[in-house]
Design a protein around this motif. Structure first.
Motif, PDB file in Angstrom:
ATOM      1  N   LEU A   1      47.753  10.956 -24.126  1.00 24.98           N
ATOM      2  CA  LEU A   1      47.914  12.360 -24.523  1.00 24.98           C
ATOM      3  C   LEU A   1      49.218  12.886 -23.924  1.00 24.98           C
ATOM      4  O   LEU A   1      49.382  12.892 -22.694  1.00 24.98           O
ATOM      5  CB  LEU A   1      46.739  13.199 -24.019  1.00 24.98           C
TER       6      LEU A   1
ATOM      7  N   ARG B   1      69.050  13.472 -21.741  1.00 23.41           N
ATOM      8  CA  ARG B   1      68.716  14.792 -21.164  1.00 23.41           C
ATOM      9  C   ARG B   1      69.004  14.774 -19.663  1.00 23.41           C
ATOM     10  O   ARG B   1      68.120  14.610 -18.834  1.00 23.41           O
ATOM     11  CB  ARG B   1      67.268  15.161 -21.472  1.00 23.41           C
TER      12      ARG B   1
ATOM     13  N   VAL C   1      47.317  10.427 -19.324  1.00 20.46           N
ATOM     14  CA  VAL C   1      47.922  11.743 -19.563  1.00 20.46           C
ATOM     15  C   VAL C   1      49.416  11.648 -19.267  1.00 20.46           C
ATOM     16  O   VAL C   1      49.811  11.493 -18.116  1.00 20.46           O
ATOM     17  CB  VAL C   1      47.274  12.814 -18.660  1.00 20.46           C
ATOM     18  N   GLY C   2      50.233  11.721 -20.309  1.00 19.57           N
ATOM     19  CA  GLY C   2      51.689  11.672 -20.134  1.00 19.57           C
ATOM     20  C   GLY C   2      52.272  10.375 -20.661  1.00 19.57           C
ATOM     21  O   GLY C   2      51.801   9.290 -20.317  1.00 19.57           O
ATOM     22  N   ALA C   3      53.303  10.519 -21.515  1.00 18.58           N
ATOM     23  CA  ALA C   3      53.960   9.336 -22.102  1.00 18.58           C
ATOM     24  C   ALA C   3      55.364   9.143 -21.550  1.00 18.58           C
ATOM     25  O   ALA C   3      56.302   8.815 -22.273  1.00 18.58           O
ATOM     26  CB  ALA C   3      53.982   9.448 -23.628  1.00 18.58           C
ATOM     27  N   GLY C   4      55.517   9.386 -20.234  1.00 16.05           N
ATOM     28  CA  GLY C   4      56.732   8.953 -19.551  1.00 16.05           C
ATOM     29  C   GLY C   4      56.616   7.447 -19.322  1.00 16.05           C
ATOM     30  O   GLY C   4      55.629   6.816 -19.734  1.00 16.05           O
ATOM     31  N   VAL C   5      57.592   6.870 -18.644  1.00 14.64           N
ATOM     32  CA  VAL C   5      57.561   5.400 -18.505  1.00 14.64           C
ATOM     33  C   VAL C   5      56.375   4.928 -17.658  1.00 14.64           C
ATOM     34  O   VAL C   5      55.850   3.834 -17.888  1.00 14.64           O
ATOM     35  CB  VAL C   5      58.894   4.826 -17.985  1.00 14.64           C
ATOM     36  N   ALA C   6      55.918   5.747 -16.698  1.00 17.48           N
ATOM     37  CA  ALA C   6      54.757   5.343 -15.896  1.00 17.48           C
ATOM     38  C   ALA C   6      53.511   5.256 -16.783  1.00 17.48           C
ATOM     39  O   ALA C   6      52.760   4.271 -16.753  1.00 17.48           O
ATOM     40  CB  ALA C   6      54.526   6.315 -14.742  1.00 17.48           C
ATOM     41  N   GLY C   7      53.292   6.308 -17.590  1.00 15.19           N
ATOM     42  CA  GLY C   7      52.123   6.331 -18.475  1.00 15.19           C
ATOM     43  C   GLY C   7      52.187   5.231 -19.525  1.00 15.19           C
ATOM     44  O   GLY C   7      51.170   4.583 -19.819  1.00 15.19           O
TER      45      GLY C   7
ATOM     46  N   GLY D   1      59.322  11.259 -21.441  1.00 13.85           N
ATOM     47  CA  GLY D   1      59.300  12.200 -20.320  1.00 13.85           C
ATOM     48  C   GLY D   1      60.719  12.590 -19.926  1.00 13.85           C
ATOM     49  O   GLY D   1      61.457  13.168 -20.737  1.00 13.85           O
TER      50      GLY D   1
ATOM     51  N   ALA E   1      64.072  16.990 -11.594  1.00 19.15           N
ATOM     52  CA  ALA E   1      64.546  15.654 -11.993  1.00 19.15           C
ATOM     53  C   ALA E   1      63.895  14.562 -11.149  1.00 19.15           C
ATOM     54  O   ALA E   1      63.509  13.523 -11.674  1.00 19.15           O
ATOM     55  CB  ALA E   1      66.061  15.576 -11.874  1.00 19.15           C
ATOM     56  N   LEU E   2      63.778  14.800  -9.850  1.00 19.51           N
ATOM     57  CA  LEU E   2      63.253  13.770  -8.934  1.00 19.51           C
ATOM     58  C   LEU E   2      62.451  14.424  -7.821  1.00 19.51           C
ATOM     59  O   LEU E   2      62.790  15.523  -7.382  1.00 19.51           O
ATOM     60  CB  LEU E   2      64.415  13.029  -8.248  1.00 19.51           C
TER      61      LEU E   2
ATOM     62  N   ALA F   1      49.393  10.526 -15.574  1.00 20.21           N
ATOM     63  CA  ALA F   1      50.732   9.919 -15.434  1.00 20.21           C
ATOM     64  C   ALA F   1      51.799  10.970 -15.722  1.00 20.21           C
ATOM     65  O   ALA F   1      52.823  10.676 -16.348  1.00 20.21           O
ATOM     66  CB  ALA F   1      50.857   8.736 -16.384  1.00 20.21           C
TER      67      ALA F   1
ATOM     68  N   GLN G   1      62.322   2.519 -11.666  1.00 15.39           N
ATOM     69  CA  GLN G   1      61.619   1.361 -11.094  1.00 15.39           C
ATOM     70  C   GLN G   1      60.307   1.815 -10.455  1.00 15.39           C
ATOM     71  O   GLN G   1      59.246   1.230 -10.694  1.00 15.39           O
ATOM     72  CB  GLN G   1      62.533   0.695 -10.047  1.00 15.39           C
TER      73      GLN G   1
ATOM     74  N   GLU H   1      49.765  17.423 -27.090  1.00 12.16           N
ATOM     75  CA  GLU H   1      48.417  17.514 -26.496  1.00 12.16           C
ATOM     76  C   GLU H   1      48.553  17.759 -25.003  1.00 12.16           C
ATOM     77  O   GLU H   1      48.617  16.820 -24.202  1.00 12.16           O
ATOM     78  CB  GLU H   1      47.652  16.194 -26.718  1.00 12.16           C
ATOM     79  N   LYS H   2      48.656  19.019 -24.632  1.00 13.68           N
ATOM     80  CA  LYS H   2      48.770  19.346 -23.206  1.00 13.68           C
ATOM     81  C   LYS H   2      47.385  19.314 -22.576  1.00 13.68           C
ATOM     82  O   LYS H   2      46.493  20.074 -22.979  1.00 13.68           O
ATOM     83  CB  LYS H   2      49.425  20.713 -23.037  1.00 13.68           C
TER      84      LYS H   2
HETATM   85  C1  LIG Z   1      68.538  13.685 -15.430  1.00 15.72           C
HETATM   86  C2  LIG Z   1      67.836  12.578 -14.740  1.00 15.72           C
HETATM   87  C3  LIG Z   1      68.557  11.477 -14.321  1.00 15.72           C
HETATM   88  C4  LIG Z   1      67.898  10.394 -13.741  1.00 15.72           C
HETATM   89  N1  LIG Z   1      68.618   9.280 -13.416  1.00 15.72           N
HETATM   90  C5  LIG Z   1      67.970   8.190 -12.998  1.00 15.72           C
HETATM   91  C6  LIG Z   1      68.671   6.968 -12.824  1.00 15.72           C
HETATM   92  O1  LIG Z   1      69.860   6.880 -13.094  1.00 15.72           O
HETATM   93  N2  LIG Z   1      67.965   5.887 -12.355  1.00 15.72           N
HETATM   94  C7  LIG Z   1      66.625   5.962 -12.069  1.00 15.72           C
HETATM   95  O2  LIG Z   1      66.033   4.968 -11.675  1.00 15.72           O
HETATM   96  N3  LIG Z   1      65.939   7.111 -12.230  1.00 15.72           N
HETATM   97  C8  LIG Z   1      66.575   8.214 -12.698  1.00 15.72           C
HETATM   98  N4  LIG Z   1      65.894   9.366 -12.911  1.00 15.72           N
HETATM   99  C9  LIG Z   1      64.473   9.407 -12.565  1.00 15.72           C
HETATM  100  C10 LIG Z   1      63.594   8.769 -13.637  1.00 15.72           C
HETATM  101  O3  LIG Z   1      63.981   9.204 -14.924  1.00 15.72           O
HETATM  102  C11 LIG Z   1      62.160   9.155 -13.338  1.00 15.72           C
HETATM  103  O4  LIG Z   1      61.844   8.739 -12.028  1.00 15.72           O
HETATM  104  C12 LIG Z   1      61.151   8.547 -14.310  1.00 15.72           C
HETATM  105  O5  LIG Z   1      61.563   8.687 -15.638  1.00 15.72           O
HETATM  106  C13 LIG Z   1      59.815   9.227 -14.074  1.00 15.72           C
HETATM  107  O6  LIG Z   1      58.881   8.740 -15.015  1.00 15.72           O
HETATM  108  P1  LIG Z   1      57.372   9.222 -14.961  1.00 15.72           P
HETATM  109  O7  LIG Z   1      56.673   8.534 -16.070  1.00 15.72           O
HETATM  110  O8  LIG Z   1      56.846   9.084 -13.582  1.00 15.72           O
HETATM  111  O9  LIG Z   1      57.382  10.810 -15.234  1.00 15.72           O
HETATM  112  P2  LIG Z   1      57.924  11.640 -16.470  1.00 15.72           P
HETATM  113  O10 LIG Z   1      59.079  10.989 -17.107  1.00 15.72           O
HETATM  114  O11 LIG Z   1      58.136  13.029 -15.959  1.00 15.72           O
HETATM  115  O12 LIG Z   1      56.729  11.623 -17.529  1.00 15.72           O
HETATM  116  C14 LIG Z   1      55.633  12.479 -17.442  1.00 15.72           C
HETATM  117  C15 LIG Z   1      55.147  12.844 -18.835  1.00 15.72           C
HETATM  118  O13 LIG Z   1      53.966  13.636 -18.697  1.00 15.72           O
HETATM  119  C16 LIG Z   1      53.993  14.667 -19.670  1.00 15.72           C
HETATM  120  N5  LIG Z   1      53.108  15.749 -19.214  1.00 15.72           N
HETATM  121  C17 LIG Z   1      53.290  16.586 -18.160  1.00 15.72           C
HETATM  122  N6  LIG Z   1      52.234  17.417 -18.040  1.00 15.72           N
HETATM  123  C18 LIG Z   1      51.362  17.084 -19.036  1.00 15.72           C
HETATM  124  C19 LIG Z   1      50.090  17.564 -19.412  1.00 15.72           C
HETATM  125  N7  LIG Z   1      49.471  18.557 -18.738  1.00 15.72           N
HETATM  126  N8  LIG Z   1      49.464  16.994 -20.481  1.00 15.72           N
HETATM  127  C20 LIG Z   1      50.059  15.972 -21.171  1.00 15.72           C
HETATM  128  N9  LIG Z   1      51.281  15.483 -20.841  1.00 15.72           N
HETATM  129  C21 LIG Z   1      51.922  16.017 -19.778  1.00 15.72           C
HETATM  130  C22 LIG Z   1      55.462  15.062 -19.730  1.00 15.72           C
HETATM  131  O14 LIG Z   1      55.772  15.749 -20.943  1.00 15.72           O
HETATM  132  C23 LIG Z   1      56.140  13.692 -19.627  1.00 15.72           C
HETATM  133  O15 LIG Z   1      56.335  13.117 -20.903  1.00 15.72           O
HETATM  134  C24 LIG Z   1      66.509  10.461 -13.498  1.00 15.72           C
HETATM  135  C25 LIG Z   1      65.782  11.589 -13.892  1.00 15.72           C
HETATM  136  C26 LIG Z   1      66.440  12.629 -14.518  1.00 15.72           C
HETATM  137  C27 LIG Z   1      65.642  13.811 -14.990  1.00 15.72           C
END
Ligand SMILES: Cc1cc2nc3c(=O)[nH]c(=O)nc-3n(C[C@H](O)[C@H](O)[C@H](O)COP(=O)(O)OP(=O)(O)OC[C@H]3O[C@@H](n4cnc5c(N)ncnc54)[C@H](O)[C@@H]3O)c2cc1C
Length: 429
Positions: free
Chosen positions: A32, A54, A9-15, A40, A372-373, A256, A405, A227-228
């Motif tokens: 999804l 963004r 669930v979630g296509a951020g970098v972790a997912g 993300g 953001a964090l 994720a 990271q 797909e939420k």
């Molecule tokens: C403006 C900004 C600047 C940053 N700068 C840095 C930097 O310089 N260096 C660094 O290391 N880190 C930085 N970060 C942090 C870094 O971007 C994040 O730590 C990292 O991208 C998190 O990834 P993630 O996959 O854990 O979560 P996310 O990127 O939040 O991905 C989660 C995904 O889940 C999806 N989702 C949420 N709820 C649902 C649901 N119910 N159903 C389906 N999908 C869902 C979301 O749409 C999203 O695509 C920054 C963050 C921001 C916002």
């Protein structure tokens, strides 16, 4: 789709990292994603010929999890110069290693030469990094063993750090950890400083989005957008996943999402999200670059404006602006519950930091990012538990360090735990 072995669930970098590793191991995966694209918090848009992420952010090639996940060379990262231009009460200084400072600022760099006592104190602060320098893995553990983790502010007070160097370090880190009270874990701050020292953080030629795009490419056809996921439940040893229009039964589900979505999806009894920290980035177009080094500009004066940093992005990353124009960013902090600083104040402050006229800055877009964090207080807890129940895992930057990271490490950890559970070789994470 009920034959899918793992739903992520979630296509951020972790997912994406988790799904990519599972697919590479021969498992059938479905991602999804609630939004309309991958990445993300790492997304890029083209606006009037400019590339706008963004919220201002950078890719650091020194992140070993990034090097493991993508071909970093193919990202064509355009590095920012190491160092900073600092506006202090006694004037403007270029803070960098002496040779580079001289190259960037000529004789005026000599005005910023730190006093030996300042250097000595910061050396003491960074000492655990030097003793763990050779460690590619296990550095966080080494730092926590070397000395009890405290907040950044307390750790700097303890070593007697003061003067321009301390002020610069604190202001620089405030723009990275997104708080300026010094409440973040000192061990985390040291990890960040090490990654900045080892790599040349910068911006990919195609924008930050190039990073998740590269990770998503092998998953083509396995990611569904819009797909939420509304609910996840364990039923008879399998996982049931509900979106608005469908229900999917699968063997394992990896949540994720960001921490706050994970909390609302799983419920507070199963996951409590850390407090968020936010930022606001104002992106400006200028016809004449107020400066050409691409250095990050900081303001450490007692009486200053709202921007925590500003820079001419396109001076370091030319692909971010169309020919003949320039891109400026100014970022301010957005603590939980606070209102964004007025854009006019940020613009005035950015002009004061960068030089040049306020009128020459044309606002392209304001990105307000309240989540953001996650906070990362002392003592540093990294490698947080990911298992929720027999079939559900959670991953993301809130389970490791609050960074790209950390998100990648967490995604890889979740994939390994799923594979181990399938192979009955070990416990869930
Ligand atoms: C403006 C900004 C600047 C940053 N700068 C840095 C930097 O310089 N260096 C660094 O290391 N880190 C930085 N970060 C942090 C870094 O971007 C994040 O730590 C990292 O991208 C998190 O990834 P993630 O996959 O854990 O979560 P996310 O990127 O939040 O991905 C989660 C995904 O889940 C999806 N989702 C949420 N709820 C649902 C649901 N119910 N159903 C389906 N999908 C869902 C979301 O749409 C999203 O695509 C920054 C963050 C921001 C916002």
């Amino acid at each position: 789709m009920d034959d899918v072995e793992v739903v992520v669930v979630g296509a951020g970098v972790a997912g994406l990292r988790c799904a990519g590793l599972l697919q590479a191991a021969g498992r059938s995966v479905l991602v999804l994603e609630a939004g309309d694209g991958v990445g993300g918090r790492i997304r890029t848009d083209r606006v009037d010929g400019f590339l706008l992420d963004r919220g201002f952010q950078v890719a650091n090639p020194a992140y070993n999890a990034l090097r493991a996940a993508v071909d970093v060379a193919a990202l064509e990262v355009q590095p920012f110069p190491a160092g900073a231009r600092v506006l202090a009460d006694d004037g403007a200084h270029t803070v960098a290693d002496p040779a580079r400072a001289f190259r960037l600022a000529g004789a005026s760099a000599l005005t910023a030469l730190p006093r030996p006592a300042e250097l000595w104190a910061l050396g003491k602060w960074a000492a655990p990094l030097l003793t763990g320098m050779r460690k590619e893995h296990g550095l966080a553990r080494h730092l926590l063993q070397a000395r009890p983790d405290t907040s950044l502010r307390v750790s700097l007070d303890k070593v007697g750090a003061h003067g321009l160097l301390r002020a610069t370090l604190e202001r620089y880190l405030a723009g990275v950890v997104l708080e300026d009270e010094g409440e973040t874990s000192a061990a985390f701050a040291l990890l960040l400083m090490r990654s900045f020292a080892r790599g040349r953080p910068g911006l990919p030629r195609a924008g930050m989005q190039a990073l998740p795009d590269a990770m998503a490419a092998p998953l083509a056809g396995r990611i569904r957008f819009g797909e939420k996921v509304e609910h996840v439940e364990e039923i008879d040893g399998r996982a049931r996943v509900w979106t608005v229009g469908s229900t999917i039964t699968t063997d394992r589900v990896v949540v994720a999402t960001d921490a706050w979505s994970a909390e609302s999806l799983l419920g507070r009894a199963r996951l409590v999200a850390p407090e968020p920290k936010g930022l606001v980035t104002d992106w400006y177009a200028v016809d004449e670059a107020p400066e050409t080094t691409g250095l990050l500009h900081l303001d450490v004066r007692q009486d200053r404006g709202p921007a925590v940093n500003a820079c001419v992005v396109s001076a370091a990353a030319p692909s971010y602006a169309p020919a003949g124009r320039h891109l400026v960013q100014a970022t301010s902090l957005l603590p939980a519950g606070a209102e964004p600083a007025p854009e006019s104040d940020v613009r005035r402050h950015a002009a004061a930091m960068l030089g040049g006229s306020e009128a020459g800055l044309t606002l392209l877009r304001r990105d307000v990012v309240p989540h953001a964090l996650p906070v990362q207080p002392a003592p540093l807890h990294f490698r947080a538990r990911q298992r929720v129940d027999e079939v559900t895992l959670v991953c993301g930057d809130h389970r490791d360090t609050a960074s790209t990271q950390g998100a990648l490490v967490s995604g890889a950890r979740a994939a390994r735990a799923v594979l181990a559970s399938f192979a009955s070789l070990g416990e869930f994470a």
